[in-house]
Design a protein around this motif. Structure first.
Motif, mmCIF file in Angstrom:
data_model
loop_
_atom_site.group_PDB
_atom_site.id
_atom_site.type_symbol
_atom_site.label_atom_id
_atom_site.label_comp_id
_atom_site.label_asym_id
_atom_site.label_seq_id
_atom_site.Cartn_x
_atom_site.Cartn_y
_atom_site.Cartn_z
ATOM 1 N N GLU A 66 0.833 -1.212 0.000
ATOM 2 C CA GLU A 66 0.000 0.000 0.000
ATOM 3 C C GLU A 66 0.866 1.260 0.000
ATOM 4 N N LEU A 70 1.170 4.425 -2.578
ATOM 5 C CA LEU A 70 1.146 5.799 -2.096
ATOM 6 C C LEU A 70 2.335 6.592 -2.615
ATOM 7 N N GLU A 73 1.628 8.070 -5.889
ATOM 8 C CA GLU A 73 0.728 9.220 -5.778
ATOM 9 C C GLU A 73 1.461 10.452 -5.245
ATOM 10 N N LEU A 93 -5.011 13.142 -0.909
ATOM 11 C CA LEU A 93 -4.192 12.386 0.042
ATOM 12 C C LEU A 93 -4.604 12.672 1.481
ATOM 13 N N ARG A 95 -7.376 13.460 2.684
ATOM 14 C CA ARG A 95 -8.699 12.906 3.016
ATOM 15 C C ARG A 95 -8.685 11.399 3.240
ATOM 16 N N ARG A 96 -7.578 10.740 2.926
ATOM 17 C CA ARG A 96 -7.512 9.291 3.113
ATOM 18 C C ARG A 96 -7.847 8.898 4.542
ATOM 19 N N THR A 117 -6.129 11.642 12.606
ATOM 20 C CA THR A 117 -6.461 10.622 11.611
ATOM 21 C C THR A 117 -7.549 9.709 12.164
ATOM 22 N N ALA A 121 -7.414 3.554 10.676
ATOM 23 C CA ALA A 121 -6.782 3.815 9.378
ATOM 24 C C ALA A 121 -5.536 2.945 9.235
ATOM 25 N N GLU A 125 -2.788 4.903 4.807
ATOM 26 C CA GLU A 125 -3.780 5.981 4.884
ATOM 27 C C GLU A 125 -3.303 7.095 5.810
ATOM 28 N N ALA A 128 -0.596 8.926 4.039
ATOM 29 C CA ALA A 128 -1.187 9.776 3.008
ATOM 30 C C ALA A 128 -1.704 11.076 3.613
#
Length: 194
Positions: A66, A70, A73, A93, A95-96, A117, A121, A125, A128
């Protein structure tokens, strides 16, 4: 995880450094994040403590995969052509796992803005959200012109220049040192042929 909004430099640095762990950038040495242990070292090296890895839970192979997604991105946001594109990508990013900002006291008792966060998560995430908040802060404070590609010949690294003077041109000190050594040797060779 609570991401301090005023300390955007951490998230911006993680964005560039994460992008530069890719085998595309590190053609001679390969992927710098091939294992969960490498991800643990990367996070520790940046002082990043993720809630998803609290209580000593190590990252898994799935977490690493993952994070690999990322990093593509993150690189894409740093390489954007316009400020609006950078902001749009950083918002995605953030908003992940990022929740609404909160005002809370820091350890010194001063009020600070934080982005918490979401509970549950994943490490990617949370990372991000950290990167997104950092890149938004860098655009707001320094401008999109600080999102750069390394100027070292053959290097494909990217970075966000959060230095005070804004004159950084290399993704790492290593790139700058290599170029300086090469230039020194070229001058020395030129001088010895005279």
């Amino acid at each position: 995880m609570r991401i301090p909004i005023a300390d955007y430099a951490v998230g911006a640095a993680v964005a560039g450094d994460l992008a530069n762990t890719s085998p595309t950038v590190r053609a001679t040495t390969g992927d710098a994040l091939p294992t969960p242990e490498a991800l643990t070292r990367f996070l520790a090296g940046h002082g990043v403590r993720l809630d998803a890895l609290a209580d000593g839970r190590p990252p898994t192979g799935d977490d690493v995969r993952e994070v690999h997604l990322l990093r593509r991105e993150a690189r894409g946001v740093v390489e954007t052509e316009t400020e609006d594109q950078a902001v749009a990508g950083a918002v995605v990013l953030s908003r992940r796992a990022g929740l609404s900002p909160v005002l809370d006291r820091d350890p010194g008792g001063r009020w600070q803005w934080y982005v918490p966060t979401a509970p549950g998560a994943s490490p990617a995430e949370e990372l991000a959200a950290l990167i997104g908040v950092g890149l938004l802060g860098a655009v707001r404070t320094l401008g999109h012109g600080r999102f750069r590609a390394c100027v070292a010949p053959g290097c494909r690294g990217v970075f966000v220049d959060t230095s005070r003077g804004g004159r950084r041109v290399y993704c790492t000190d290593l790139c700058g040192n290599r170029l300086n050594v090469a230039n020194h040797r070229a001058r020395h060779r030129l001088g010895s042929t005279r």
